[in-house]
Write a protein that holds these residues in place. Structure first.
Motif, PDB file in Angstrom:
ATOM      1  N   THR A 126     -40.838   1.641 -74.801  1.00 16.96           N
ATOM      2  CA  THR A 126     -39.483   1.712 -74.258  1.00 16.96           C
ATOM      3  C   THR A 126     -39.056   3.153 -74.046  1.00 16.96           C
ATOM      4  OG1 THR A 126     -38.894  -0.313 -75.435  1.00 16.96           O
ATOM      5  CG2 THR A 126     -37.085   1.020 -74.621  1.00 16.96           C
ATOM      6  N   GLN A 129     -34.203   5.100 -70.110  1.00 21.04           N
ATOM      7  CA  GLN A 129     -33.725   4.592 -68.821  1.00 21.04           C
ATOM      8  C   GLN A 129     -34.380   3.278 -68.405  1.00 21.04           C
ATOM      9  OE1 GLN A 129     -36.198   6.807 -69.046  1.00 21.04           O
ATOM     10  NE2 GLN A 129     -37.729   5.675 -67.865  1.00 21.04           N
ATOM     11  N   SER A 130     -35.368   2.810 -69.161  1.00 18.35           N
ATOM     12  CA  SER A 130     -36.221   1.728 -68.653  1.00 18.35           C
ATOM     13  C   SER A 130     -35.636   0.331 -68.814  1.00 18.35           C
ATOM     14  CB  SER A 130     -37.590   1.772 -69.336  1.00 18.35           C
ATOM     15  OG  SER A 130     -37.466   1.531 -70.727  1.00 18.35           O
ATOM     16  N   ARG A 131     -34.627   0.185 -69.709  1.00 18.69           N
ATOM     17  CA  ARG A 131     -34.076  -1.146 -69.962  1.00 18.69           C
ATOM     18  C   ARG A 131     -35.226  -2.077 -70.383  1.00 18.69           C
ATOM     19  NH1 ARG A 131     -29.415  -3.669 -71.502  1.00 18.69           N
ATOM     20  NH2 ARG A 131     -29.037  -5.645 -70.413  1.00 18.69           N
ATOM     21  N   PHE A 132     -35.510  -3.146 -69.636  1.00 17.15           N
ATOM     22  CA  PHE A 132     -36.587  -4.065 -69.988  1.00 17.15           C
ATOM     23  C   PHE A 132     -37.788  -3.948 -69.046  1.00 17.15           C
ATOM     24  CE2 PHE A 132     -32.630  -6.556 -71.174  1.00 17.15           C
ATOM     25  CZ  PHE A 132     -32.667  -6.152 -72.505  1.00 17.15           C
ATOM     26  N   ASN A 133     -37.779  -2.949 -68.178  1.00 15.45           N
ATOM     27  CA  ASN A 133     -38.841  -2.796 -67.184  1.00 15.45           C
ATOM     28  C   ASN A 133     -39.968  -1.929 -67.750  1.00 15.45           C
ATOM     29  OD1 ASN A 133     -37.422  -4.251 -65.101  1.00 15.45           O
ATOM     30  ND2 ASN A 133     -36.095  -2.461 -64.906  1.00 15.45           N
TER      31      ASN A 133
END
Length: 378
Positions: A126, A129-133
């Motif tokens: 994680t 800035q990635s959130r869940f991507n």
């Protein structure tokens, strides 16, 4: 359809179930959670001695040739007992990467030591800035002579403070959101260029933020091929998602059972509150949510793992169910216990906290609903 488990699987379930009932009660769990250490080394040694850490790996890698069913049985009990020890981080995440892409030398160097409990490990998947991507990776790895230079930040690294081995996905080519161009690196926590910021999470676990500045990594620390680490990362996170869904179902069952038991003993207006039909209906709704979640878990486990699209779709459907039904069961359990349902002294509050944390780990309900839709359309 026959959903019965084998004698070996039943024995595995009985061992960890008895341990939680007899050796890992709520009081001991809270002492560990309140302590300075993230987990109890004696408990982790028990996991190692019983062979739990070897289950999902092949005999060739020093494992016991287990699979998702065995992981499900363990994780459901881990959920029921609110176990803090890092089985997910070491075995499912770091072990999942190494069993898929590790070379013989890397497995001897890292995986065998993870299985034997000699080192701790995790995956720093994680970023802020990635959130869940998973493919949104800004951490870079630049090739320079016979080494790579890493720079970037990783957030919410589970077991990060205790991990001797940290597997870091970094971008070696392409733009920030490309799936191609992601490379996996095995990093020692003692390497110069890493700064750790560790904190306790709401559910009693711990996580770490990692800052990486000009970290020099030898080429033999690359796990798999350069630029081709995303598929392995996604498969590992999907497997971990399946595992935490089993953990969540263990928590949901525990919340339901404890609420039913409480309703038999809590007297109001001269009778146990479980005698009120309105509350009976609510507890039946909770039971149905548990049963439906269990059915989807079995569906996801039995889906052909070789069919990637179907497998991903089943896992996302399950995670959506956990995110919605789990929230409902947790809130109902807290409310039916009244004000004591949110007290620190009662396990109901801590079960709900862990369930809430699992709801967003590896993607919340909205994320997996959209992923399910996208996979259905493709």
């Amino acid at each position: 359809m026959d959903f019965s488990i084998t004698e070996e699987q039943s024995a595995l379930k009985d061992v960890i179930s008895r341990f939680i009932d007899n050796e890992y009660d709520f009081e001991r769990r809270m002492k560990i959670a309140d302590g300075d250490d993230a987990f109890n080394q004696e408990v982790w040694n028990f996991f190692v001695e019983q062979g739990f850490t070897a289950i999902p790996f092949s005999e060739q890698d020093g494992g016991l040739d287990g699979g998702n069913i065995e992981i499900m049985l363990i994780m459901k009990e881990i959920g029921r007992g609110l176990v803090l020890e890092p089985f997910l981080e070491n075995i499912v995440l770091a072990g999942g990467i190494l069993k898929r892409l590790g070379t013989v030398e890397q497995k001897e160097r890292w995986l065998s030591e993870i299985i034997n409990g000699e080192i701790q490990a995790t995956v720093a998947f994680t970023e802020p800035q990635s959130r869940f991507n998973l493919n949104d990776i800004a951490t870079t790895a630049k090739k320079q002579n016979n080494q790579f230079i890493l720079n970037g930040k990783k957030s919410f690294v589970l077991n990060g403070a205790d991990a001797d081995l940290i597997i870091i996905p970094a971008r070696t080519s392409g733009s920030q959101s490309d799936t191609h161009g992601i490379t996996l690196f095995g990093i020692s926590k003692l390497t110069d260029g890493i700064i750790f910021n560790t904190y306790k999470t709401i559910d009693g676990h711990s996580a770490t933020e990692i800052s990486i500045t000009n970290l020099e990594i030898a080429t033999d620390c690359v796990i798999g091929n350069v630029d081709e680490g995303y598929e392995c990362l996604e498969e590992t996170i999907d497997e971990a998602t399946l595992a935490i869904c089993a953990e969540a179902i263990g928590i949901m069952r525990s919340l339901h059972d404890k609420t039913v038991e409480y309703s038999k003993n809590r007297v109001q207006f001269g009778i146990p509150i479980g005698g009120f039909q309105a509350l009976q209906h609510r507890m039946v709704d909770n039971l149905m949510a548990c049963e439906q979640s269990e059915s989807l878990l079995l569906w996801a486990i039995m889906t052909d793992q070789k069919n990637k699209r179907k497998s991903k779709k089943a896992i996302s459907g399950l995670k959506y169910q956990i995110g919605t039904a789990g929230k409902h069961v947790g809130q109902e359990a807290v409310q039916l216990h009244g004000g004591m349902g949110i007290s620190w002294e009662l396990d109901i509050a801590h079960l709900f906290k862990r369930l809430s944390a699992l709801e967003i780990l590896f993607g919340n309900a909205d994320f997996h609903l959209q992923r399910f839709i996208n996979l259905s359309e493709s």
